[in-house]
Design an enzyme around this catalytic site. Sequence first.
Site, short mmCIF file in Angstrom:
data_model
loop_
_atom_site.label_atom_id
_atom_site.label_comp_id
_atom_site.label_asym_id
_atom_site.label_seq_id
_atom_site.Cartn_x
_atom_site.Cartn_y
_atom_site.Cartn_z
N CYS A 65 0.84 -1.19 0.00
CA CYS A 65 0.00 0.00 0.00
C CYS A 65 0.88 1.25 0.00
O CYS A 65 1.98 1.25 0.57
CB CYS A 65 -0.96 0.06 1.17
N ARG B 146 3.59 -0.31 -5.03
CA ARG B 146 3.36 -0.85 -3.69
C ARG B 146 2.00 -1.52 -3.56
O ARG B 146 1.71 -2.16 -2.55
CB ARG B 146 3.47 0.27 -2.66
N TRP C 235 -2.99 -2.45 -1.69
CA TRP C 235 -2.78 -3.88 -1.89
C TRP C 235 -3.64 -4.59 -0.85
O TRP C 235 -3.42 -4.46 0.35
CB TRP C 235 -1.30 -4.25 -1.70
N ASN D 178 -1.48 1.88 5.80
CA ASN D 178 -0.63 0.84 5.25
C ASN D 178 -0.25 -0.08 6.40
O ASN D 178 0.28 0.37 7.41
CB ASN D 178 0.63 1.47 4.62
N GLY D 179 -0.55 -1.37 6.27
CA GLY D 179 -0.22 -2.31 7.33
C GLY D 179 -1.36 -3.28 7.57
O GLY D 179 -2.29 -3.40 6.78
N GLU E 251 16.21 -17.87 -8.77
CA GLU E 251 15.86 -16.49 -9.13
C GLU E 251 15.28 -16.42 -10.54
O GLU E 251 14.32 -15.68 -10.78
CB GLU E 251 17.11 -15.61 -9.01
N LYS F 248 11.52 -15.01 -11.46
CA LYS F 248 11.26 -13.93 -12.41
C LYS F 248 10.22 -14.35 -13.44
O LYS F 248 9.33 -13.57 -13.79
CB LYS F 248 12.56 -13.52 -13.13
N GLU G 2 6.63 -14.70 -11.71
CA GLU G 2 5.99 -13.52 -11.13
C GLU G 2 5.56 -12.50 -12.17
O GLU G 2 4.62 -11.73 -11.92
CB GLU G 2 6.89 -12.87 -10.08
N HIS H 52 15.16 -36.89 -8.31
CA HIS H 52 14.45 -37.28 -7.09
C HIS H 52 13.01 -36.79 -7.13
O HIS H 52 12.42 -36.52 -6.09
CB HIS H 52 15.17 -36.72 -5.86
N LYS I 140 5.69 -4.25 -4.42
CA LYS I 140 7.14 -4.15 -4.37
C LYS I 140 7.68 -4.28 -2.96
O LYS I 140 8.62 -5.03 -2.71
CB LYS I 140 7.55 -2.80 -4.98
#
Length: 616
Positions: A2, A27, A74, A100-101, A489, A493, A496, A512, A611
């Site tokens: 947010c 955000r 968000w 925000n929170g 990584e 990428k 997402e 395995h 983010k």
Amino acid sequence: MCGIVAYTGYRNAVPLLVEGLKRLEYRGYDSAGIALFGEEGFIIHKQAGKVSALAQEVLKHNLRGSVGIAHTRWATHGPANNLNAHPHLSYDGELVLVHNGVIENFSRLRDFLSDEGVPFHSDTDTEVLANWIAWIRQQHPRDSWQDVLKKALSDIRGAFGIAMLVRSLPRVVILARRFSPLLIGLGKGEFIAASDATPIVPYTRRVIHLEEDDVAILYPESDEPEIFNLGNRAHIPQVQYIDWDIAKIERGGYPHFMLKEIFEQPNAVRECMRGRIRIEPLEVRLGGISQVMDKLISASRITIVGCGTSWHAALVGEYLIEQLARIPVEVEYSSEFRYRNPVLSPNDVVLGISQSGETADTLGALRMAKERNALILGITNVVGSSIPRETHAGIYIHAGPEIGVASTKAFTAQLTALTLFALHLGANRYTIDRNIHDTLIESLLRLPDLIQETLQKLSEPAKRIAEKLASATSALYLGRGYSYPVALEGALKLKEISYIHAEGYPAAEMKHGPIALIDKNMPVVTIAPQDSLYEKIISNIQEVRARQGWIIAVATEGDTHLQEYTEDILYIPPVPEPLYPILSVLPLQLLAYHTAVLRGCDVDQPRNLAKSVTVE
């Protein structure tokens, strides 16, 4: 998560607030809203969807006002719709706030207020917060707002960054912060507050970071905010200067921030090294950790904590520190480490990695370690953020603002900082061969040019491979040694930003379980530089090929052997083994980017993501 913007001053606040939301939209982008003081009370407009939808609504109503708050969301409690969008008006109409929170005890507070006859119109914890403050005010009508906020917020459990307007204080903005970041920009006759610096820098470079449990009251006729602490902790607010240019938060002709930030990596790595490598004698110097070097030298163990991309950087850090400094290293997800009652002693070091410096779980893990008397360090990008203020020492990566939700330049800068840290620590512990030490530093100094060269060469080949990858539904990424975290990584990428399911594995672990998935339709991305495990990864590639898997390889320039198995090869220059991750991740970033673009995805603002993860 947010984004909050607030303004009080002499300007028309509306363009500033809306533009600020656009800069903070990374955000959260589920909904957005704005609240202003009008002649007859609050003017509130809220809109589900992105900030552009709110901007159209605001333009249609020709809104004006010199005091206001705004928010991009968000969602945590309740779906993304107009009712749940911020700002939220209290039941008595006395205050309006954005938040925000996460309010952890919102359900209990909501039940209590409902029993008291307080109505609710949304599913959010934020409306509970607004109503709780208003109810406390009604119980103590003669108290100052400072006392009201102390009473109300002392009962709140969880994280909050709040910007609030009060009907009886028509030109004032009130801010409060616990865990969730808030900055105040200091202008001439105006204040601009926000969740980070991006909305502030067009107007002023002078900022104050609110500390934990700080409340700030912004009077436009005052040159300084009135700040007090809910816990009565005495401190003098420190004014800091933001030293980056507004151009760094613009796209600069690129179609997406992510692509811009991919191509900013040569400079990001260069800036991370600037002033930290001495030529005569050839050595690394890190002033940010010099005061704790004695404790680092004698440390019995280093635990590195992080989330997402920062956790992948931490895995590379584990290889670097153990190889060069010979200290045992463990890597933990911050969210797990902070709640599993780990065994820590004063000889332990806990290093937190976070691009924003505000990641809630990493911050919580560091605080827990600090309470247990461990030495805590931070590696972060944002000067003045919470982690560097909480830790004993640390390293800034100096990558510059990163706007794209999918981290790119912050990752390579984190790897650079970890390499410098491992070299510096190894030299001070006398655990690194001098020839290896000098070779690595000399190679580091060449790295920015190699990154530039690699990106220029690989952009078109990565795009051609992406044209085939874009139709895939799933992918495997394989690596060994230093390349294993890069595989993780690369998979992150891809999934997402393109929404293709992807998983990274140590290549030997493929047999395995994951090998059962391999057929002619399964792309298998293998990170196969010519390092000490090259022959091992070639064997794993042969296992994939034997099952008709489609291989996409990242390989060292001059390696023709891999052409026996695939024509889809992305070449990187040769470097010493510990530095390969900084180069081998570049083609994976480009591959994910071009795949997402071809699939029509929103590259900079992928669905459901934000983010800066400032809530648990």
